[in-house]
Motif scaffolding. Sequence first.
Motif, PDB file in Angstrom:
ATOM      1  N   UNK B  40     -44.891  10.319 -18.310  1.00  0.00           N
ATOM      2  CA  UNK B  40     -43.466  10.019 -18.467  1.00  0.00           C
ATOM      3  C   UNK B  40     -43.066  10.102 -19.939  1.00  0.00           C
ATOM      4  N   UNK B  41     -43.938   9.628 -20.820  1.00  0.00           N
ATOM      5  CA  UNK B  41     -43.638   9.660 -22.252  1.00  0.00           C
ATOM      6  C   UNK B  41     -43.503  11.108 -22.728  1.00  0.00           C
ATOM      7  N   UNK B  42     -44.454  11.959 -22.311  1.00  0.00           N
ATOM      8  CA  UNK B  42     -44.385  13.364 -22.729  1.00  0.00           C
ATOM      9  C   UNK B  42     -43.089  13.997 -22.233  1.00  0.00           C
ATOM     10  N   UNK B  43     -42.701  13.678 -20.990  1.00  0.00           N
ATOM     11  CA  UNK B  43     -41.475  14.242 -20.424  1.00  0.00           C
ATOM     12  C   UNK B  43     -40.237  13.675 -21.117  1.00  0.00           C
ATOM     13  N   UNK B  44     -40.380  12.563 -21.826  1.00  0.00           N
ATOM     14  CA  UNK B  44     -39.241  11.919 -22.492  1.00  0.00           C
ATOM     15  C   UNK B  44     -39.162  12.257 -23.970  1.00  0.00           C
ATOM     16  N   UNK B  45     -39.899  13.264 -24.401  1.00  0.00           N
ATOM     17  CA  UNK B  45     -39.799  13.693 -25.796  1.00  0.00           C
ATOM     18  C   UNK B  45     -40.664  12.894 -26.748  1.00  0.00           C
ATOM     19  N   UNK B 338     -42.616   2.275 -18.559  1.00  0.00           N
ATOM     20  CA  UNK B 338     -42.322   3.618 -18.075  1.00  0.00           C
ATOM     21  C   UNK B 338     -40.813   3.793 -17.876  1.00  0.00           C
ATOM     22  N   UNK B 339     -40.119   2.735 -17.484  1.00  0.00           N
ATOM     23  CA  UNK B 339     -38.661   2.834 -17.336  1.00  0.00           C
ATOM     24  C   UNK B 339     -37.980   2.870 -18.696  1.00  0.00           C
ATOM     25  N   UNK B 340     -38.508   2.060 -19.626  1.00  0.00           N
ATOM     26  CA  UNK B 340     -37.908   2.024 -20.963  1.00  0.00           C
ATOM     27  C   UNK B 340     -38.060   3.393 -21.637  1.00  0.00           C
TER      28      UNK B 340
END
Lengths: 371, 372
Positions: B40-45, B338-340
């Motif tokens: 999720x972090x990678x997908x969030x930049x 993960x939501x943050x």
Amino acid sequence: MTRDALDPPGASDPAAKPAKFHWRLPYGGETSGGTWAHKFSTEDGMPDLQAQTEFCRRAEACGIDSLLTDFGYGKPDPMLLAATLGRATEKIKFILAYRSGLFSPTMFVQQLNTLSALIQGRLSLNIVAGYSPQEQHAYGDFLSHDERYERTEEFLAICRALWKPDGEVNFKGKYYQIEKGALKSRFVSSERAWPEIFVGGGSAQAQRLALKQGDCWMRLPDAPEKMRESVAAVLTGGVEVGLRLAIIARPTRREALEAAYAMTEGRERDREFVRASVRNMDSISFKAMFELSEAGAEWLTPSLWTGAARAYGPAAIALLGGPEEIAEAILEYKRLGVTQFIISGWPKLEQMVYFGEAILPAIREKERAAV
Amino acid sequence: MPLRFHWSLSQAGDKSRGTRPRSEMSGLLDFEAQVDFCRAAAASGIESVLMAFGFYRPDPMILSTALAARTERIKFMVAVRPGVLSPTAFVQQVNTVSALTAGRICVNVVTGNSPQELHYYGIFLEHDQRYERADEFLAVCRAFWERGEAVSFSGKYYTIKDGKLNTPFVAGDRPAPEIFLGGNSEAAEQLAIRHAHCLWRFADTPANLRERVPPIIAKGVEVGLLVSILARPTREEALKDAYGMVETLSARPQRVGKEFAQKTDSVAYRATYELAEKSETDWLTPCLWAGAIPHLGSAAIALVGTPEEIASAIMDYKAAGISQFLFLSWPAFSRPDIEEVTYFGCEILPLIRQKEREADAAAYQVSPMGVI
């Protein structure tokens, strides 16, 4: 520190249990030749995950218990390699070779505990005090042979204390001081509360260290009658005995001999390299082994050959012959009380597969017959 | 240059992070939750996740290796304490991880912030001696990464003779890992200037940072901010969650943050704690909140607000010279990490990139007149 309640009951009759067989994991750049000179090239420094994962899976299928993952400046770090290979496999264990003096014992245990949680505890340790002063210097370690053993004993005492179920660790020794040491990550395994500890080395110090802090003393093989006394002494102390050796096995003794001579022929450059390396070692058993082979004492028994050591290093002392001959030689060691074997062979993969197909069933058969 | 963002993996999946004394924390893993967080972090930049070091945590190097096998893009910022291992062995481990992960590793050097914990590892040096040793440690590491001659070094803490390693640092874009270093003291600054690419600081007001950051940047080192984040669609919701958290924490007998601040010898931890203590309000700026520090410690200094407010605050920091951010979130109180991180990627990061483009365009227009 003395041995404690964590210890399993001593192996009362070692001959009654099936022996355990481990194999050395080849490194990335190792071809089927795998001489020492080659070992110090940069290809070996790079993991080859595809080939190494395949090797692990084949080892599982062959009935191999663990793969020895060497430590040295020529190679990737063993436990990180095991973290990757262990998650790609299911059964195989990893015997991680390490030396004291490179890590804080607390940090070392933390790394192993974390690894154990990720690969279901499929790891054990092969602790050696180091055999090459030059290599130790590269890691910032300038102690002498005997001091390294002293330090290794302190190191293992702290590690074992950290593996006890609870309580804080306080230790004040010559080499380490730990105050209220504690770790939250535990050693995770369905079988044990701490990893099995192999202590390698042929010297009296190594034997003493194994008795104090180890689960199994690893040494190079000799003629069985020459080993009887030292094996018995270690077994009496409640510690297992294992052998680090090679095999050169072919369907017939004649083929095995041909393979052996082909393997060592024309290896002058490798021999020079090994000679120079051994000259700089301070390992007592490695030096002694090498001197035997240099002095022309090639056959310690009809099937125990030191000839390969000159081009492949002291751990290449080999049982040579057909499957039946090698199985019988291993059984003879087992009758002395030797219960574990860490093996290498050439070509690396093929020889392990051959061992699994042709030799291991013969050994198991003989073990059953002996009970 | 566009800002770069990192996030602390910490105990993603462990809902109790920061709420209990460290000695009560679990070292156990929720590996699958951590894999999900990394993806999720990678997908969030997010470029890399911080893998912290501490006696109550799993080992960051081993965990990074295992997480890397299940992920493709995210990098691992592995924390290391000089003094717990030989620099040669450390470089060997970093290089091994790089070879196993196609170079997805960078290094975060921490010299330790709790003397008690350092004793667990057999380290009995004082604050300044730890920096002295870290200096030697990094000098040896960098010599290995230069890959020239065999490494020899003779110092006060380390002696290395003819050191060689066959496992190289493997990454498409660099010959050595990027080195981050955390600390607020003069010693930390000097160490960063000598060896690091980026110095982490706890968040402070942009006005305070404008004084301290430029001299460091002038020496060729980036400055990054370590800051917690709590972003919600409206300011009311953000405040409600922030104050709700303090209410929950106030009901607890233990003041983890205060106790830690009393025991630490870290200049950064103490300075941020004192900043919060001295401030008459919990709000150091309209967006920078110190209210959780007494409960959770200095790393709880937080950006709180709407996406627009936080994006603007981040741009103010960029104007003060800050070029990288390392975020922490609070899974125990508001919502899972993960939501943050996903909210950051969807709502805040696009605003920041938009503002960066606008600022670049403005700079391009004025620069020919020599204003910049």
